[in-house]
Design a protein around this motif. Structure first.
Motif, PDB file in Angstrom:
ATOM      1  N   GLU A 124      -0.287  15.953  -9.254  1.00  0.00           N
ATOM      2  CA  GLU A 124      -1.472  15.387  -9.892  1.00  0.00           C
ATOM      3  C   GLU A 124      -2.116  16.430 -10.808  1.00  0.00           C
ATOM      4  N   ASP A 135      -8.236   8.098   1.551  1.00  0.00           N
ATOM      5  CA  ASP A 135      -8.086   9.471   1.060  1.00  0.00           C
ATOM      6  C   ASP A 135      -7.293  10.349   2.031  1.00  0.00           C
ATOM      7  N   GLN A 136      -6.254   9.782   2.610  1.00  0.00           N
ATOM      8  CA  GLN A 136      -5.355  10.534   3.481  1.00  0.00           C
ATOM      9  C   GLN A 136      -4.036   9.775   3.609  1.00  0.00           C
ATOM     10  N   LYS A 140      -0.585  16.302  -4.624  1.00  0.00           N
ATOM     11  CA  LYS A 140      -1.747  16.823  -5.358  1.00  0.00           C
ATOM     12  C   LYS A 140      -1.344  17.903  -6.353  1.00  0.00           C
ATOM     13  N   PRO A 156      -2.870  10.228 -10.671  1.00  0.00           N
ATOM     14  CA  PRO A 156      -3.534  10.267  -9.357  1.00  0.00           C
ATOM     15  C   PRO A 156      -2.536  10.382  -8.209  1.00  0.00           C
ATOM     16  N   TRP A 157      -2.860  11.229  -7.262  1.00  0.00           N
ATOM     17  CA  TRP A 157      -1.931  11.498  -6.159  1.00  0.00           C
ATOM     18  C   TRP A 157      -1.575  10.232  -5.387  1.00  0.00           C
ATOM     19  N   PHE A 158      -2.546   9.287  -5.287  1.00  0.00           N
ATOM     20  CA  PHE A 158      -2.272   8.088  -4.492  1.00  0.00           C
ATOM     21  C   PHE A 158      -1.308   7.142  -5.205  1.00  0.00           C
ATOM     22  N   LEU A 185       1.205  15.633   1.177  1.00  0.00           N
ATOM     23  CA  LEU A 185      -0.021  15.463   0.409  1.00  0.00           C
ATOM     24  C   LEU A 185      -0.231  16.631  -0.556  1.00  0.00           C
ATOM     25  N   TYR A 202      -4.340   4.088   0.123  1.00  0.00           N
ATOM     26  CA  TYR A 202      -4.425   5.550   0.128  1.00  0.00           C
ATOM     27  C   TYR A 202      -5.704   6.041  -0.559  1.00  0.00           C
ATOM     28  N   ALA A 203      -6.070   5.415  -1.666  1.00  0.00           N
ATOM     29  CA  ALA A 203      -7.284   5.817  -2.376  1.00  0.00           C
ATOM     30  C   ALA A 203      -8.522   5.571  -1.514  1.00  0.00           C
ATOM     31  N   HIS A 204      -8.512   4.476  -0.757  1.00  0.00           N
ATOM     32  CA  HIS A 204      -9.666   4.117   0.074  1.00  0.00           C
ATOM     33  C   HIS A 204      -9.868   5.116   1.215  1.00  0.00           C
TER      34      HIS A 204
END
Length: 331
Positions: free
Chosen positions: A43, A172-173, A40, A49-51, A36, A168-170
């Motif tokens: 990003e 956030d991990q 980031k 976006p990282w996701f 992660l 992943y966006a939902h």
């Protein structure tokens, strides 16, 4: 004497295995954290976006499991590039790591950490190369889908990766690979391995799943984190729902009596979340019920970037059931 030895052996195994299991769990957490952090970082550099980066990397990790001609990734990033694409098709040096000559021969490899090399075995270089590619198309969801289409040339691959990004966006991990058994343990149910058995309705075919018999209305739980890919009536499966997880596996739940309120195509789910209720729908036009005893037909299908195929879900169900029983016992 024999009983004492057995008990002693179990105690020794417990003392030895518990620290090992804890170390493995900690190691997995560390990998997710490092991965992660890398997403980031890219990003920050590219504004992608990282996701989006995580979604492509996750899809590629699933492909490496499904394709025999791809080895497991040596590092944390699983994105695959052929050597000739990385260094340039006309580049005489297929092991070239010089970003300047790679560019000269129109290779795609980039130096992502300013160490003067563009290496296929460097996680930062590989991820940076992907990020710059995605960046060249733009940052919107439509731009992302267009970039994926040119990357994979397959609509289903685009849909799977896009779904991964939404999950992943939902949440956030990244640590979203846990599983749950498909029914609550306190209900009465029974099942055995039925994958590959003959089926006659609608023509001769094999049974692509495991039947879990239970009473009408028993809650059905999502086995995984994922996104609803299909929902609605199917002549064979009746009221069915299909969920795609982050290992690119499609989970198929059929013969439901109904769905949990609010579920629709694109809904994002966590493992153990109720998705519907056991029934006997199917084998006919919409609304057909009762042509067989109530049960859940559960199937698993793996995507390899070209096609999908079913595999026996019974071993996975037993693993998840044992884990659920263990968790209940420990609590």
């Amino acid at each position: 004497m024999t009983l004492r030895r057995i008990i002693l052996g179990l105690l020794i195994c417990l003392f030895i295995c518990s620290p090992c299991m804890q170390a493995k769990a900690q190691s997995e957490k560390d990998v997710y954290a490092e991965r992660l952090a890398l997403y980031k970082k890219m990003e920050t550099i590219t504004h992608v976006p990282w996701f989006y980066l995580a979604a492509v990397d996750t899809y590629e990790r699933g492909l490496r499991k499904a394709l025999r001609d791809r080895e497991e990734a040596e590092g944390m990033i699983s994105i695959y590039y052929a050597k000739e694409d990385w260094v340039g098709v006309l580049n005489p040096n297929k092991e070239d790591q010089n970003p300047h000559t790679i560019q000269l021969f129109e290779g795609i490899g980039l130096d992502g950490n300013d160490d003067g090399y563009a290496r296929l075995d460097d996680d930062e270089d590989v991820l940076y190369t992907l990020a710059r590619y995605l960046e060249s198309y733009g940052y919107s969801e439509d731009d992302f889908r267009i970039a994926l289409w040119h990357f994979y040339q397959r609509e289903q691959s685009v849909n799977i990766v896009y779904g991964h990004a939404q999950v992943y966006a939902h949440f956030d991990q990244l640590h979203l690979h846990e599983h749950a058994f498909v029914m609550p343990l306190h209900h009465n149910y029974s099942y055995r391995s039925t994958w590959g058995d003959r089926r006659g309705w609608g023509g001769r075919r094999i049974h692509e799943g495991t039947d879990i018999f239970a009473s009408y209305g028993v809650p059905i739980q999502s086995a995984s984190y994922g996104i609803v890919e299909t929902i609605g009536w199917n002549p064979y499966g009746g009221w069915r729902i299909g969920i795609r997880d982050l290992d690119n596996i499609y989970h198929y739940y059929a013969h439901l009596s109904g769905y949990e309120k609010g579920l629709e195509k694109g809904s994002i789910l966590k493992a153990g979340q109720v998705i519907g209720y056991c029934g006997s729908s199917g084998y006919g036009k919409p609304g057909t019920q009762g042509k067989f005893p109530p049960h859940l037909h559960y199937g698993m299908y793996r995507d390899n970037g070209i096609t999908e195929w079913s595999f026996d879900p019974y071993p996975s169900l037993k693993v998840w059931e044992r884990a659920a029983k263990k968790a209940r016992y420990n609590s």
